[in-house]
Design a protein around this motif. Structure first.
Motif, PDB file in Angstrom:
ATOM      1  N   ALA A  68       0.829  -1.207   0.000  1.00 51.50           N
ATOM      2  CA  ALA A  68       0.000   0.000   0.000  1.00 51.50           C
ATOM      3  C   ALA A  68       0.864   1.259   0.000  1.00 51.50           C
ATOM      4  O   ALA A  68       0.530   2.246  -0.663  1.00 51.50           O
ATOM      5  CB  ALA A  68      -0.920  -0.007   1.209  1.00 51.50           C
ATOM      6  N   SER A  69       1.977   1.221   0.720  1.00 54.20           N
ATOM      7  CA  SER A  69       2.833   2.410   0.767  1.00 54.20           C
ATOM      8  C   SER A  69       3.541   2.624  -0.562  1.00 54.20           C
ATOM      9  O   SER A  69       3.709   3.764  -0.992  1.00 54.20           O
ATOM     10  CB  SER A  69       3.835   2.307   1.906  1.00 54.20           C
ATOM     11  OG  SER A  69       4.606   1.147   1.778  1.00 54.20           O
ATOM     12  N   ASN A  72       1.471   4.402  -2.912  1.00 51.00           N
ATOM     13  CA  ASN A  72       1.393   5.834  -2.609  1.00 51.00           C
ATOM     14  C   ASN A  72       2.737   6.537  -2.767  1.00 51.00           C
ATOM     15  O   ASN A  72       2.906   7.660  -2.302  1.00 51.00           O
ATOM     16  CB  ASN A  72       0.871   6.034  -1.184  1.00 51.00           C
ATOM     17  CG  ASN A  72      -0.602   5.718  -1.088  1.00 51.00           C
ATOM     18  OD1 ASN A  72      -1.396   6.309  -1.801  1.00 51.00           O
ATOM     19  ND2 ASN A  72      -0.952   4.769  -0.247  1.00 51.00           N
ATOM     20  N   ALA A  99      -4.634  -0.497   5.475  1.00 48.13           N
ATOM     21  CA  ALA A  99      -4.188  -0.547   4.081  1.00 48.13           C
ATOM     22  C   ALA A  99      -5.029  -1.521   3.263  1.00 48.13           C
ATOM     23  O   ALA A  99      -5.277  -1.295   2.074  1.00 48.13           O
ATOM     24  CB  ALA A  99      -2.717  -0.954   4.023  1.00 48.13           C
ATOM     25  N   LEU A 103      -8.139   1.812   1.715  1.00 44.72           N
ATOM     26  CA  LEU A 103      -6.924   2.342   1.087  1.00 44.72           C
ATOM     27  C   LEU A 103      -6.942   3.871   1.031  1.00 44.72           C
ATOM     28  O   LEU A 103      -5.890   4.508   1.125  1.00 44.72           O
ATOM     29  CB  LEU A 103      -6.743   1.746  -0.313  1.00 44.72           C
ATOM     30  CG  LEU A 103      -5.403   1.955  -0.981  1.00 44.72           C
ATOM     31  CD1 LEU A 103      -4.295   1.372  -0.123  1.00 44.72           C
ATOM     32  CD2 LEU A 103      -5.384   1.331  -2.356  1.00 44.72           C
ATOM     33  N   SER A 104      -8.131   4.468   0.895  1.00 45.45           N
ATOM     34  CA  SER A 104      -8.192   5.931   0.825  1.00 45.45           C
ATOM     35  C   SER A 104      -7.759   6.565   2.148  1.00 45.45           C
ATOM     36  O   SER A 104      -7.062   7.583   2.159  1.00 45.45           O
ATOM     37  CB  SER A 104      -9.606   6.377   0.456  1.00 45.45           C
ATOM     38  OG  SER A 104     -10.527   5.913   1.413  1.00 45.45           O
ATOM     39  N   SER A 107      -4.035   6.248   2.310  1.00 47.39           N
ATOM     40  CA  SER A 107      -3.410   7.240   1.431  1.00 47.39           C
ATOM     41  C   SER A 107      -3.425   8.631   2.062  1.00 47.39           C
ATOM     42  O   SER A 107      -2.454   9.379   1.959  1.00 47.39           O
ATOM     43  CB  SER A 107      -4.131   7.277   0.083  1.00 47.39           C
ATOM     44  OG  SER A 107      -4.076   6.019  -0.536  1.00 47.39           O
ATOM     45  N   VAL A 110      -0.728   8.787   4.652  1.00 45.17           N
ATOM     46  CA  VAL A 110       0.597   8.906   4.043  1.00 45.17           C
ATOM     47  C   VAL A 110       0.817  10.337   3.548  1.00 45.17           C
ATOM     48  O   VAL A 110       1.905  10.912   3.729  1.00 45.17           O
ATOM     49  CB  VAL A 110       0.753   7.875   2.885  1.00 45.17           C
ATOM     50  CG1 VAL A 110       2.017   8.146   2.087  1.00 45.17           C
ATOM     51  CG2 VAL A 110       0.767   6.469   3.442  1.00 45.17           C
ATOM     52  N   ARG A 111      -0.204  10.932   2.936  1.00 44.73           N
ATOM     53  CA  ARG A 111      -0.068  12.305   2.458  1.00 44.73           C
ATOM     54  C   ARG A 111       0.170  13.286   3.611  1.00 44.73           C
ATOM     55  O   ARG A 111       0.901  14.255   3.450  1.00 44.73           O
ATOM     56  CB  ARG A 111      -1.332  12.705   1.674  1.00 44.73           C
ATOM     57  CG  ARG A 111      -1.202  12.408   0.197  1.00 44.73           C
ATOM     58  CD  ARG A 111      -2.365  12.931  -0.608  1.00 44.73           C
ATOM     59  NE  ARG A 111      -3.308  11.824  -0.786  1.00 44.73           N
ATOM     60  CZ  ARG A 111      -4.553  11.798  -0.323  1.00 44.73           C
ATOM     61  NH1 ARG A 111      -5.032  12.825   0.340  1.00 44.73           N
ATOM     62  NH2 ARG A 111      -5.322  10.769  -0.534  1.00 44.73           N
TER      63      ARG A 111
END
Length: 114
Positions: A68-69, A72, A99, A103-104, A107, A110-111
């Motif tokens: 998942a990372s 992104n 993850a 997933l959103s 994400s 992570v952002r």
């Protein structure tokens, strides 16, 4: 002095092993010596299996978070390093669940870090 007989103690012990060996194939479930050896070996394998299960799940969680990372634009080690710097102590199981199922949200997390 009266002779002490311990047949009942030995019989109890044999019965205990035979009860634990119920369902084993052949003489492993019928003969007390074989049943005792097989029960000891089986309990040892069960102990080892419980340790392996923990190891395998940890590998799966790391793999899911890394996949998942990378989707992104980052890596597993960078994400975990940044989480530690920000004092966010999510374990690998929770990160993998996030993850895998949402997933959103992963994400967005992570952002926010980068």
């Amino acid at each position: 002095m009266v002779r002490i007989k311990r047949g009942n103690v030995a019989a109890k012990r044999r019965k205990k092993y035979l009860a634990l060996a119920k369902g084993y194939v052949g003489s492993n479930s019928r003969l007390s010596t074989m049943a005792g050896e097989q029960v000891i070996q089986s309990l040892n394998f069960a102990y080892i299996g419980r340790r392996l299960k923990k190891r395998n799940f940890r590998r799966l969680w790391i793999h899911r978070v890394n996949s998942a990372s990378r989707a992104n634009g980052s890596t597993y080690s960078k994400i975990l390093g940044n989480l530690r710097k920000l004092n966010v102590f999510l374990d690998r199981k929770m990160l993998a669940y996030l993850a895998f199922s949402d997933l959103s949200a992963f994400s967005a997390m992570v952002r926010q870090m980068f």
